[in-house]
Design a protein around this motif. Sequence first.
Motif, mmCIF file in Angstrom:
data_model
loop_
_atom_site.group_PDB
_atom_site.id
_atom_site.type_symbol
_atom_site.label_atom_id
_atom_site.label_comp_id
_atom_site.label_asym_id
_atom_site.label_seq_id
_atom_site.Cartn_x
_atom_site.Cartn_y
_atom_site.Cartn_z
ATOM 1 N N VAL A 76 0.849 -1.296 0.087
ATOM 2 C CA VAL A 76 -0.062 -0.017 0.080
ATOM 3 C C VAL A 76 0.746 1.452 -0.022
ATOM 4 N N THR A 77 1.844 1.340 0.790
ATOM 5 C CA THR A 77 2.622 2.487 0.920
ATOM 6 C C THR A 77 3.430 2.522 -0.449
ATOM 7 N N VAL A 82 4.342 5.667 -5.230
ATOM 8 C CA VAL A 82 4.566 5.390 -6.765
ATOM 9 C C VAL A 82 3.434 6.323 -7.530
ATOM 10 N N VAL A 83 2.189 6.284 -7.071
ATOM 11 C CA VAL A 83 1.068 7.201 -7.526
ATOM 12 C C VAL A 83 1.542 8.738 -7.161
ATOM 13 N N LEU A 113 14.092 3.613 0.403
ATOM 14 C CA LEU A 113 14.480 3.232 1.788
ATOM 15 C C LEU A 113 13.466 2.593 2.346
ATOM 16 N N PHE A 114 12.165 2.906 2.277
ATOM 17 C CA PHE A 114 11.014 2.254 2.965
ATOM 18 C C PHE A 114 11.014 0.583 2.462
ATOM 19 N N SER A 115 11.219 0.601 1.231
ATOM 20 C CA SER A 115 11.318 -1.007 0.541
ATOM 21 C C SER A 115 12.407 -1.746 1.294
ATOM 22 N N GLY A 116 13.552 -0.949 1.409
ATOM 23 C CA GLY A 116 14.696 -1.605 1.842
ATOM 24 C C GLY A 116 14.267 -2.133 3.405
#
Length: 144
Positions: A76-77, A82-83, A113-116
């Motif tokens: 979701v984040t 991306v949107v 960073l959040f994905s990592g």
Amino acid sequence: MGWFNVFGLIFMAVILIPNIIFAVKCKDGFENRWHNPFVEAIEQIGRFGCFGFMIFNIPGTWFGWWSDEAFAVYLVTDALLVVLYCLVWIVCFRKSSMFRALALSILPSILFLFSGIMTRSVLLTIAALLFAPAHIAISYRNAK
């Protein structure tokens, strides 16, 4: 999930679309007025590291999500980031401004960073920590 993150691939593909459109429509492209070879090198290392490690999970350096809920928060984040990134491109496509420069550098930095952190990818987190400050600094200096 294994070694391949299909969601990371989708997120990367979507954020590259406006960049490709910009490159095709604006043949002159982006002019880098701040020449700092060290910062530029760090940015490029971080950029390509982020691109690669968003998609490929290297065994022993990637530990996956803590739970199904963490995976849902990741999806979701990242989708929201991306949107937002694409919306900034759409709204500010023809307008060079400090807002555009910073938004288009901060949003992908947060995404990486959040994905990592959420995927517990050591290499993606390191690449994002290299990319983010260098990319934001270059964008800020060029927008001044």
